[in-house]
Design a protein around this motif. Structure first.
Motif, PDB file in Angstrom:
ATOM      1  N   ARG A  26      -3.002   4.291   2.745  1.00  0.00           N
ATOM      2  CA  ARG A  26      -2.197   4.993   1.759  1.00  0.00           C
ATOM      3  C   ARG A  26      -1.656   4.014   0.727  1.00  0.00           C
ATOM      4  N   TRP A  27      -1.124   2.880   1.223  1.00  0.00           N
ATOM      5  CA  TRP A  27      -0.572   1.920   0.275  1.00  0.00           C
ATOM      6  C   TRP A  27      -1.645   1.254  -0.572  1.00  0.00           C
ATOM      7  N   ILE A  30      -2.376   3.696  -3.296  1.00  0.00           N
ATOM      8  CA  ILE A  30      -1.294   3.756  -4.282  1.00  0.00           C
ATOM      9  C   ILE A  30      -1.290   2.500  -5.151  1.00  0.00           C
ATOM     10  N   MET A  34      -1.516   1.470  -9.499  1.00  0.00           N
ATOM     11  CA  MET A  34      -0.166   0.985  -9.825  1.00  0.00           C
ATOM     12  C   MET A  34      -0.225  -0.442 -10.371  1.00  0.00           C
TER      13      MET A  34
ATOM     14  N   LYS B  91       6.159  11.678  -1.626  1.00  0.00           N
ATOM     15  CA  LYS B  91       7.067  10.733  -2.275  1.00  0.00           C
ATOM     16  C   LYS B  91       6.772   9.318  -1.812  1.00  0.00           C
ATOM     17  N   PHE B  92       6.901   8.359  -2.697  1.00  0.00           N
ATOM     18  CA  PHE B  92       6.813   6.958  -2.310  1.00  0.00           C
ATOM     19  C   PHE B  92       7.633   6.138  -3.295  1.00  0.00           C
ATOM     20  N   THR B  93       7.988   4.946  -2.889  1.00  0.00           N
ATOM     21  CA  THR B  93       8.795   4.095  -3.755  1.00  0.00           C
ATOM     22  C   THR B  93       8.022   3.806  -5.033  1.00  0.00           C
ATOM     23  N   GLY B  94       8.652   3.998  -6.156  1.00  0.00           N
ATOM     24  CA  GLY B  94       7.991   3.668  -7.413  1.00  0.00           C
ATOM     25  C   GLY B  94       7.198   4.811  -8.015  1.00  0.00           C
TER      26      GLY B  94
END
Lengths: 312, 269
Positions: A26-27, A30, A34, B91-94
């Motif tokens: 997931r990260w 993201i 980003m 939702k996530f930070t940023g």
């Protein structure tokens, strides 16, 4: 929403392992877009800000370093100057350029709304087939080269262009008018090229509008014009705001239109920045011009972000 | 509801004429024999012939097409990820910051974007030695960044209008996130990605301002060549070029509409 349903035979441990994998993945997902946006959209502004605090000098790159390092006594000095900003505020020229850009953008936005609204309204009220055709007719110019659409007006507006020929043929004027290289041509160019940006969000809002509300207002005795002002306009407000911002914000910094259609006295800040950078090669001053423009536009941009949740 | 009033039809009709008159004039004059663009000298295709013999324009067109293809493809991947992250990852930070970074490039005046990217590239070069000089690579990075925003918005609005039951069903049946994305979500948003790619391609092909800032010597893109020719006045070859580009766009738009209609929903730009 990322919910996982563990099948009945999986052990507790494997669920935790899977969740951890998902969290890691997931990260990664993201972070890819980003980081790209941070590197190539956000950090550049910091660089512009940094260079706006430097002094122009004849060097490669043509600005003074922010930190000067003296190797003899290992001493670093921070060299920051607000001279560029002071220069911008003191000189009448830049202030005029900002004000005239805001004025040109605002007036053009108003006329874009005036011309765009009937089109969007007609499309929203058409039957399905007609609607697709009319929408396509709006989208086609939107996809056509911006530069070439501005260029198309050059041929129309010049001294012996079609507009002057037509006006002379019907006897309205007997001398060709100077239309190209005037502020009027710039207004015309902005309204023309940005029209689809106004029509599309307007259409999106008007399409969702319940037409029976207008009928109700008219049944209750409201004249069509009154029904329009009291019912249609308030309901179309999100679309109007979105459309106006989509036209106004980029129009403020427009370069191509004033460069091709405007006269030498047409003052727009985008053109000033361009000249400062390409002709005078004053990178720090151009950066300061950009930072001030950004500060002026940050309000409308934030407003657009909040507004477009409902409009788009 | 009664039919649309004549006033509405008239004003909308005027609007459509306003939208199309310059384009039609441009197309008609591209077939004009006379070099004086606005004086009619009979039908001719000689400007098309000259266009294809103009090496400067042809080289620039090739450079632009290459850049547009690479940028649109990169933007399609990154933009899809961004749109997906914003609408399906909770939702996530940023998240707010990222949403701002995705919408702001859509309206950011090009002179600001162009200048800021050039200054970034110059700073990066002096710090890391990369990118060495300016050229195709820097234009591709710049175009990818602003096209990414368009793709993200198109994908995001497609995902928002799509209900999540299919994805939830697949998850309940045990699909892992990766296969869920590739087997369920991706096929559903493919038309949106395709229209985002096409939009990116045309935007990249059209960009003058940003490319002027971040390109190096000898890397003129098509809009840069057009601008330098057009600045001095109306040029018949550019009319021919414009007509060809309008033709290409018309075909692409009609194709896109057919695809969209198959999806039975019309998404905005």
């Amino acid at each position: 929403m990322m919910t996982t349903t563990a099948s009945s035979d999986s052990t507790r441990l494997s669920v935790i392992q899977r969740l951890r994998q998902i969290r890691l993945g997931r990260w990664c997902v993201i972070l890819i877009p980003m980081l790209w946006l941070a590197a190539f959209f956000f950090i550049p502004f910091l660089v512009v800000f940094k260079i706006s605090l430097a002094e122009a000098m004849i060097a490669v790159p043509p600005y003074s370093p922010l930190i000067e390092w003296d190797p003899s006594n290992a001493y670093a000095t921070l060299k920051v100057t607000f001279g560029n900003y002071l220069f911008l505020f003191e000189s009448r020229f830049y202030l005029d350029a900002y004000l005239s850009s805001l004025r040109i953008a605002a007036v053009s936005t108003f006329f874009t709304l005036l011309i765009g609204f009937p089109i969007a309204y007609l499309i929203a009220r058409s039957g399905p087939t007609q609607r697709t055709i009319l929408l396509a007719l709006v989208i086609l110019p939107f996809w056509t080269s911006f530069l070439l659409r501005v260029y198309a007006w050059m041929a129309l507006l010049k001294k012996n262009g079609l507009v002057n020929e037509a006006l002379m043929a019907i006897g309205l004027i007997d001398q060709p008018l100077q239309i190209l290289q005037t502020d009027f041509a710039v207004y015309l160019g902005i309204v023309y090229t940005y029209l689809p940006f106004m029509i599309l969000p307007l259409y999106t809002t008007l399409e969702k509008m319940d037409m029976s509300l207008i009928e109700a207002a008219q049944d209750l005795g409201a004249k069509p014009w009154r029904a329009f002002c009291l019912v249609t306009l308030p309901l179309a407000k999100p679309g109007i705001i979105a459309g106006c911002l989509l036209v106004f914000i980029p129009a403020v910094g427009e370069f191509v239109i004033p460069a091709l259609l405007g006269g030498s006295d047409t003052l727009m800040i985008g053109r000033v920045l361009w000249d400062e950078f390409f002709l005078n090669r004053d990178w720090p001053l151009a950066s300061a011009v950009a930072i001030i423009m950004l500060i002026v536009l940050v309000g409308p941009i934030m407003f657009m972000r909040n507004g477009n949740k409902e409009a788009m | 509801m009664k039919g649309n009033s004549w006033a509405l039809k008239l004003s909308a009709g005027f609007g459509f004429i306003f939208l199309y008159a310059p384009i039609i004039a441009l197309i008609v004059y591209s077939f004009n024999e006379s070099k004086l663009v606005t004086v009619w000298g009979g039908w001719s295709i000689k400007w098309y012939v000259e266009l294809f013999q103009n090496e400067q324009i042809m080289n620039a067109a090739w450079v632009s097409l290459k850049i547009a293809f690479i940028s649109a493809s990169l933007a399609a991947v990154l933009g899809t990820l961004a749109g997906f992250v914003l609408s399906r990852m909770g939702k996530f930070t940023g998240k707010t910051i990222m949403a701002g970074w995705v919408t702001a490039p859509l309206v950011m005046p090009e002179v600001i974007t162009g200048l800021s990217l050039l200054l970034l590239f110059v700073a990066m070069e002096s710090m890391f030695g990369w990118p060495a000089g300016r050229g195709t690579t820097t234009i591709v990075i710049a175009h990818t960044t602003f096209c990414l925003a368009y793709v993200a918005v198109v994908v995001q609005s497609r995902l928002a209008s799509m209900d999540e039951t299919l994805e939830e069903a697949a998850m309940d049946l045990g699909a892992k996130p990766v296969s869920l994305f590739f087997l369920v979500t991706l096929p559903l948003i493919a038309p949106a990605i395709l229209s985002g790619w096409l939009l990116s391609f045309t935007l990249s092909l059209d960009d003058l301002v940003i490319a002027s800032f971040v390109s190096g010597p000898g890397n003129s893109t098509l809009p840069m060549v057009i601008f330098s020719k057009v600045r001095l006045g109306v040029t018949p070859e550019i009319n021919a070029l414009a007509t060809l580009m309008i033709l290409a766009v018309s075909i692409a738009v009609i194709a896109a509409i057919v695809i969209m209609r198959r999806q039975n929903r019309f998404q905005g730009p």
